[in-house]
Write a protein that holds these residues in place. Sequence first.
Motif, PDB file in Angstrom:
ATOM      1  N   LEU A   1      49.259  24.977  60.571  1.00 22.08           N
ATOM      2  CA  LEU A   1      49.092  26.599  60.763  1.00 22.08           C
ATOM      3  C   LEU A   1      49.541  27.100  61.920  1.00 22.08           C
ATOM      4  CD1 LEU A   1      45.095  26.495  59.893  1.00 22.08           C
ATOM      5  CD2 LEU A   1      47.103  27.076  58.391  1.00 22.08           C
ATOM      6  N   PRO A   2      49.864  28.354  61.937  1.00 18.97           N
ATOM      7  CA  PRO A   2      50.451  28.972  63.064  1.00 18.97           C
ATOM      8  C   PRO A   2      49.201  29.101  64.075  1.00 18.97           C
ATOM      9  CG  PRO A   2      50.453  30.399  61.605  1.00 18.97           C
ATOM     10  CD  PRO A   2      50.167  29.137  60.754  1.00 18.97           C
ATOM     11  N   ASP A   3      49.462  29.564  65.566  1.00 21.04           N
ATOM     12  CA  ASP A   3      48.476  29.557  66.422  1.00 21.04           C
ATOM     13  C   ASP A   3      47.581  30.808  66.229  1.00 21.04           C
ATOM     14  OD1 ASP A   3      49.547  27.502  67.709  1.00 21.04           O
ATOM     15  OD2 ASP A   3      50.432  28.482  69.570  1.00 21.04           O
ATOM     16  N   HIS A   4      48.246  31.844  65.720  1.00 22.00           N
ATOM     17  CA  HIS A   4      47.309  33.177  65.359  1.00 22.00           C
ATOM     18  C   HIS A   4      46.183  32.796  64.384  1.00 22.00           C
ATOM     19  CE1 HIS A   4      50.310  34.042  62.322  1.00 22.00           C
ATOM     20  NE2 HIS A   4      49.306  34.624  61.762  1.00 22.00           N
ATOM     21  N   LEU A   5      46.430  31.983  63.312  1.00 30.17           N
ATOM     22  CA  LEU A   5      45.311  31.868  62.549  1.00 30.17           C
ATOM     23  C   LEU A   5      44.580  30.727  63.153  1.00 30.17           C
ATOM     24  CD1 LEU A   5      47.769  31.077  58.909  1.00 30.17           C
ATOM     25  CD2 LEU A   5      45.936  33.203  59.922  1.00 30.17           C
ATOM     26  N   LEU A   6      45.007  29.871  63.698  1.00 29.75           N
ATOM     27  CA  LEU A   6      44.140  28.777  64.525  1.00 29.75           C
ATOM     28  C   LEU A   6      43.048  29.651  65.453  1.00 29.75           C
ATOM     29  CD1 LEU A   6      46.376  25.838  65.475  1.00 29.75           C
ATOM     30  CD2 LEU A   6      44.499  25.874  63.790  1.00 29.75           C
TER      31      LEU A   6
ATOM     32  N   LYS B   1      46.048  17.783  72.358  1.00 27.66           N
ATOM     33  CA  LYS B   1      46.747  18.546  73.439  1.00 27.66           C
ATOM     34  C   LYS B   1      46.848  20.222  73.212  1.00 27.66           C
ATOM     35  CE  LYS B   1      50.111  18.269  76.786  1.00 27.66           C
ATOM     36  NZ  LYS B   1      51.186  17.438  77.476  1.00 27.66           N
ATOM     37  N   HIS B   2      47.541  20.201  71.827  1.00 31.95           N
ATOM     38  CA  HIS B   2      47.812  21.570  71.232  1.00 31.95           C
ATOM     39  C   HIS B   2      46.541  22.485  71.269  1.00 31.95           C
ATOM     40  CE1 HIS B   2      49.884  24.716  69.429  1.00 31.95           C
ATOM     41  NE2 HIS B   2      49.117  24.719  68.408  1.00 31.95           N
ATOM     42  N   TRP B   3      45.589  21.874  70.714  1.00 31.69           N
ATOM     43  CA  TRP B   3      44.245  22.793  70.638  1.00 31.69           C
ATOM     44  C   TRP B   3      43.654  23.231  72.250  1.00 31.69           C
ATOM     45  CZ3 TRP B   3      40.601  21.332  65.870  1.00 31.69           C
ATOM     46  CH2 TRP B   3      41.375  21.566  64.981  1.00 31.69           C
ATOM     47  N   ALA B   4      43.998  22.161  73.147  1.00 24.77           N
ATOM     48  CA  ALA B   4      43.294  22.315  74.388  1.00 24.77           C
ATOM     49  C   ALA B   4      44.192  23.406  74.991  1.00 24.77           C
ATOM     50  CB  ALA B   4      43.647  21.058  75.214  1.00 24.77           C
ATOM     51  N   ASN B   5      45.489  23.396  74.628  1.00 28.85           N
ATOM     52  CA  ASN B   5      46.308  24.557  75.248  1.00 28.85           C
ATOM     53  C   ASN B   5      45.916  25.934  74.633  1.00 28.85           C
ATOM     54  OD1 ASN B   5      47.935  22.902  76.746  1.00 28.85           O
ATOM     55  ND2 ASN B   5      49.415  22.551  75.319  1.00 28.85           N
ATOM     56  N   ILE B   6      45.683  25.951  73.328  1.00 26.99           N
ATOM     57  CA  ILE B   6      45.141  27.233  73.062  1.00 26.99           C
ATOM     58  C   ILE B   6      43.874  27.695  73.598  1.00 26.99           C
ATOM     59  CG2 ILE B   6      44.253  28.418  70.725  1.00 26.99           C
ATOM     60  CD1 ILE B   6      46.180  26.762  69.262  1.00 26.99           C
TER      61      ILE B   6
ATOM     62  N   CYS C   1      45.329  34.095  74.857  1.00 24.63           N
ATOM     63  CA  CYS C   1      45.187  34.768  73.455  1.00 24.63           C
ATOM     64  C   CYS C   1      43.823  34.541  72.795  1.00 24.63           C
ATOM     65  CB  CYS C   1      46.319  34.482  72.623  1.00 24.63           C
ATOM     66  SG  CYS C   1      47.990  35.097  73.211  1.00 24.63           S
ATOM     67  N   LEU C   2      43.476  33.434  72.822  1.00 28.27           N
ATOM     68  CA  LEU C   2      42.124  33.371  72.214  1.00 28.27           C
ATOM     69  C   LEU C   2      40.984  33.712  72.854  1.00 28.27           C
ATOM     70  CD1 LEU C   2      40.709  29.994  70.889  1.00 28.27           C
ATOM     71  CD2 LEU C   2      39.361  30.847  72.758  1.00 28.27           C
ATOM     72  N   TRP C   3      41.018  34.049  74.177  1.00 26.32           N
ATOM     73  CA  TRP C   3      40.082  34.498  74.925  1.00 26.32           C
ATOM     74  C   TRP C   3      39.990  36.191  74.706  1.00 26.32           C
ATOM     75  CZ3 TRP C   3      35.994  31.812  76.386  1.00 26.32           C
ATOM     76  CH2 TRP C   3      36.096  30.390  76.317  1.00 26.32           C
ATOM     77  N   GLN C   4      41.217  36.668  74.542  1.00 25.36           N
ATOM     78  CA  GLN C   4      41.117  37.979  74.470  1.00 25.36           C
ATOM     79  C   GLN C   4      40.916  38.193  73.035  1.00 25.36           C
ATOM     80  OE1 GLN C   4      45.235  39.711  74.590  1.00 25.36           O
ATOM     81  NE2 GLN C   4      44.631  41.576  75.247  1.00 25.36           N
ATOM     82  N   SER C   5      41.159  37.585  72.051  1.00 33.22           N
ATOM     83  CA  SER C   5      40.652  37.871  70.454  1.00 33.22           C
ATOM     84  C   SER C   5      39.149  37.577  70.453  1.00 33.22           C
ATOM     85  CB  SER C   5      41.361  36.765  69.522  1.00 33.22           C
ATOM     86  OG  SER C   5      42.963  37.023  69.580  1.00 33.22           O
ATOM     87  N   ALA C   6      38.668  36.481  71.259  1.00 32.22           N
ATOM     88  CA  ALA C   6      37.280  36.530  71.013  1.00 32.22           C
ATOM     89  C   ALA C   6      36.432  37.462  71.835  1.00 32.22           C
ATOM     90  CB  ALA C   6      36.937  35.001  71.880  1.00 32.22           C
ATOM     91  N   LEU C   7      36.960  37.936  72.983  1.00 31.64           N
ATOM     92  CA  LEU C   7      36.403  39.053  73.696  1.00 31.64           C
ATOM     93  C   LEU C   7      36.225  40.446  72.801  1.00 31.64           C
ATOM     94  CD1 LEU C   7      35.414  40.163  76.551  1.00 31.64           C
ATOM     95  CD2 LEU C   7      37.771  40.715  76.848  1.00 31.64           C
ATOM     96  N   ILE C   8      37.414  40.444  72.138  1.00 33.53           N
ATOM     97  CA  ILE C   8      37.393  41.946  71.390  1.00 33.53           C
ATOM     98  C   ILE C   8      36.604  41.705  70.142  1.00 33.53           C
ATOM     99  CG2 ILE C   8      38.974  43.422  69.837  1.00 33.53           C
ATOM    100  CD1 ILE C   8      41.048  42.911  71.853  1.00 33.53           C
ATOM    101  N   ARG C   9      36.276  40.411  69.654  1.00 31.28           N
ATOM    102  CA  ARG C   9      35.480  40.487  68.257  1.00 31.28           C
ATOM    103  C   ARG C   9      34.064  40.269  68.663  1.00 31.28           C
ATOM    104  NH1 ARG C   9      32.991  36.153  65.252  1.00 31.28           N
ATOM    105  NH2 ARG C   9      33.108  36.743  62.966  1.00 31.28           N
ATOM    106  N   ALA C  10      33.770  39.922  69.916  1.00 32.09           N
ATOM    107  CA  ALA C  10      32.279  39.824  70.231  1.00 32.09           C
ATOM    108  C   ALA C  10      31.772  40.841  70.942  1.00 32.09           C
ATOM    109  CB  ALA C  10      32.165  38.397  71.240  1.00 32.09           C
TER     110      ALA C  10
END
Length: 234
Positions: free
Chosen positions: A18-23, A43-48, A53-62
Amino acid sequence: MTEDVDSVALVNHIFGKLPDHLLIEIFIRVPISDWVQLSCVNKHWANIFGGECLWQSALIRAWPLAGRGKRWPGPIPRGLSRRRYAAFYVSQHIFASDGEIDEIIGHTYLFLKEQLELSSAPPASGVLHGTIIDQFIACGKSRNKAHELASQIWLAVIDNMEENEHTFFLLKQLVQEPDVFLPYPYSRSYKVQWRVFEKLFTDYRDCFDKGDYYDILMCAKHKFQHLPSSWLGY
């Protein structure tokens, strides 16, 4: 042990392509209490989870309105999305009243808590209090509101500090600081000063030796007209 290895292999097989944006879209829909465990899968998930990007998406969603950036004056830095997420979370779960969430309250709470808990030699309480007051005033709060919010933050941080040796020595340092006259709103409230002594004489009573106890008791008698009977007597 074999089951754990098989589980990790299954996860890698299902999600590995799965690409990072879907993860990220999947991760931000998982309860935050599971994020630490997810970040340890590989390690890949740890980097995400360590990325912006993840925190920005989580911030806007919440908190959808968080994406509407405002000017951020004052001495306390706003930080990137992970820091802002933590600030909004604190604002909502510790300070929110009538559904109102104020990001700056969360930032000042994090700032004060980190200065007190993580620093081996934190600045004087007057310096920390003044920084918080300046931040609120810079963000448009009135002097009265700045003093009220700063007091709430001090009380919340004191009540949520870990009970350990560092906190004991820190609280002793706070009550033994020399009295310095500061004009309103830069003077700490009576309620905050009382709470520090109250924590020492209740939660940390068994940590005192006799000398320390009577020194702190004399400080309390100097500051307050009447002391609870529970504070008296070693």
